[in-house]
Design a protein around this motif. Structure first.
Motif, short mmCIF file in Angstrom:
data_model
loop_
_atom_site.label_atom_id
_atom_site.label_comp_id
_atom_site.label_asym_id
_atom_site.label_seq_id
_atom_site.Cartn_x
_atom_site.Cartn_y
_atom_site.Cartn_z
N CYS A 47 21.02 23.22 18.75
CA CYS A 47 20.18 24.32 19.45
C CYS A 47 19.00 24.21 18.81
N ARG A 48 17.95 24.86 19.30
CA ARG A 48 16.55 24.79 18.77
C ARG A 48 16.48 26.12 17.75
N THR A 49 17.09 27.39 18.20
CA THR A 49 17.17 28.43 17.54
C THR A 49 18.47 29.23 17.68
N VAL A 50 19.15 29.56 16.59
CA VAL A 50 20.65 29.70 16.65
C VAL A 50 20.84 31.05 16.94
N SER A 51 21.61 31.53 17.98
CA SER A 51 21.94 33.02 18.22
C SER A 51 22.71 33.71 17.45
N GLU A 52 22.95 35.06 17.47
CA GLU A 52 23.91 35.72 16.36
C GLU A 52 25.19 35.26 17.00
N GLU A 53 25.30 35.30 18.37
CA GLU A 53 26.80 34.89 18.75
C GLU A 53 27.10 33.75 18.47
N LEU A 54 26.38 32.86 18.43
CA LEU A 54 26.92 31.18 18.05
C LEU A 54 27.03 31.10 16.65
N LYS A 55 26.34 32.01 15.95
CA LYS A 55 26.59 32.22 14.22
C LYS A 55 27.94 32.87 14.06
N THR A 56 28.02 33.90 14.89
CA THR A 56 29.41 34.51 14.73
C THR A 56 30.70 33.74 14.85
N LEU A 57 30.26 32.70 15.88
CA LEU A 57 31.66 31.80 16.33
C LEU A 57 31.81 30.79 15.23
N SER A 58 30.78 30.45 14.85
CA SER A 58 30.92 29.42 13.63
C SER A 58 31.63 29.92 12.60
N ALA A 59 31.24 31.09 12.10
CA ALA A 59 31.79 31.69 10.89
C ALA A 59 33.55 31.87 11.41
N GLU A 60 33.87 31.99 12.35
CA GLU A 60 35.22 32.16 12.79
C GLU A 60 36.05 31.02 12.99
N ASN A 61 35.24 29.88 13.31
CA ASN A 61 35.90 28.58 13.82
C ASN A 61 35.48 27.48 12.62
N LYS A 62 36.10 27.01 11.96
CA LYS A 62 35.83 25.99 10.96
C LYS A 62 35.56 24.83 11.45
N ASN A 63 36.03 24.60 12.88
CA ASN A 63 35.59 23.55 13.52
C ASN A 63 34.48 22.97 14.03
N LEU A 64 33.70 24.41 14.24
CA LEU A 64 32.42 24.38 15.07
C LEU A 64 31.18 24.15 13.82
N ALA A 65 30.55 23.15 14.20
CA ALA A 65 29.44 22.76 13.27
C ALA A 65 28.20 23.03 14.35
N ILE A 66 26.94 23.64 13.68
CA ILE A 66 25.91 23.96 14.45
C ILE A 66 24.74 23.06 13.84
N LEU A 67 23.93 22.33 14.41
CA LEU A 67 23.00 21.48 14.20
C LEU A 67 21.68 21.84 15.01
N ASN A 68 20.67 21.87 14.05
CA ASN A 68 19.40 22.44 14.87
C ASN A 68 18.74 21.16 15.34
N LEU A 69 18.38 21.34 16.59
CA LEU A 69 17.83 20.27 17.46
C LEU A 69 16.85 20.70 18.57
N ASP A 70 15.70 20.13 18.62
CA ASP A 70 14.53 20.55 19.70
C ASP A 70 14.59 19.29 20.48
N VAL A 71 15.20 19.12 21.55
CA VAL A 71 15.37 17.99 22.17
C VAL A 71 14.01 17.54 22.88
N THR A 72 13.01 18.16 22.69
CA THR A 72 11.65 17.73 22.98
C THR A 72 11.19 16.65 21.87
N ASN A 73 11.79 16.73 20.51
CA ASN A 73 11.34 16.04 19.69
C ASN A 73 12.29 14.75 19.50
#
Length: 244
Positions: free
Chosen positions: A34-60
């Protein structure tokens, strides 16, 4: 499915997909971009070790090579089993007299060009997954690319007109899906366009009849049943085929 990548995962349908996969324990690794990480996604990542968040602006699109390298480090030699090109934008109902060049360009870049170029960058990882599971039939057991489209991209069902930026970008994405399915069949990579239904999200609006959970559950149920004969198809979230 072992390794899954979902773009546009910070809210709406993308976030709903991440929630579904973590709750159902359906994937070994979930990569959410995602381009900007939401609080909900951050929480999910903290609760699930198999979830990785990568910063991506698809226009770039110039950053896609770097993203591919990061994903490769996560999935290892197992490759990428499922790519869901979900990130998208839309404009409000746009009549011909009011449509603007910048609206057309923004929709085309995000909804069409980005999925094509990201798929191109991730193709080695998708091929790796398809080859690593060579004893299994074509489908989610090997490698699948899902381009999240819309019924508004259907030329045959267009009876209302308008929506020039969104309709054109999604019709073009459907054309890309068809070409990908032809080009990648020899590599045993299945490609399909999916319409999520009219869903209650920021994009779909409050009047939409479907909630996110119903749509997402249908989407993954459909993906799980995809077989060789489905590559190159345009499908509704419930698995029924839509006209181009």
């Amino acid at each position: 499915m072992k390794n899954v990548l979902i773009t546009g995962a910070n809210r709406g349908l993308g976030l709903g997909m991440v929630k579904y996969l973590t709750k159902q324990n359906k994937a070994q690794n979930i990569i959410a971009t995602c381009r900007t990480v939401s609080e909900e996604l951050k929480t999910l990542s903290a609760e699930n070790k198999n979830l990785a968040i990568l910063n991506l602006d698809v226009t770039n699109t110039a950053s896609f090579g770097d993203i591919s390298t990061q994903i490769s480090k996560i999935v290892g030699d197992k490759g990428l089993n499922l790519l869901i090109n979900n990130a998208g934008v839309t404009t409000k109902f746009t009549k011909l007299a009011l449509v603007k060049t910048e609206q057309l360009l923004e929709n085309l870049i995000v909804n069409t060009i980005a999925p094509i170029m990201l798929t191109k960058s991730l193709l080695p990882l998708l091929k790796q997954a398809a080859e690593a599971n060579g004893d299994k039939p074509m489908g989610i057991q090997r490698a699948v690319i899902i381009n999240m489209s819309s019924v508004l991209g259907s030329i045959a069902q267009n009876e209302q007109g308008g929506f020039y930026p969104y309709r054109c970008s999604k019709a073009a994405l459907n054309a890309a899906t068809k070409s990908m399915s032809v080009d990648l069949k020899k590599d045993n990579i299945l490609v399909a366009s999916l319409h999520p239904g009219w869903v209650k999200t920021d994009m779909g609006g409050k009047n939409a009849p479907l909630d996110v959970d119903t749509s997402v559950s249908g989407i993954f149920n459909t993906i799980s049943k995809l077989a060789e004969g489905d590559t190159g198809k345009f499908l509704n979230y419930d698995g029924t085929e839509l006209p181009w």
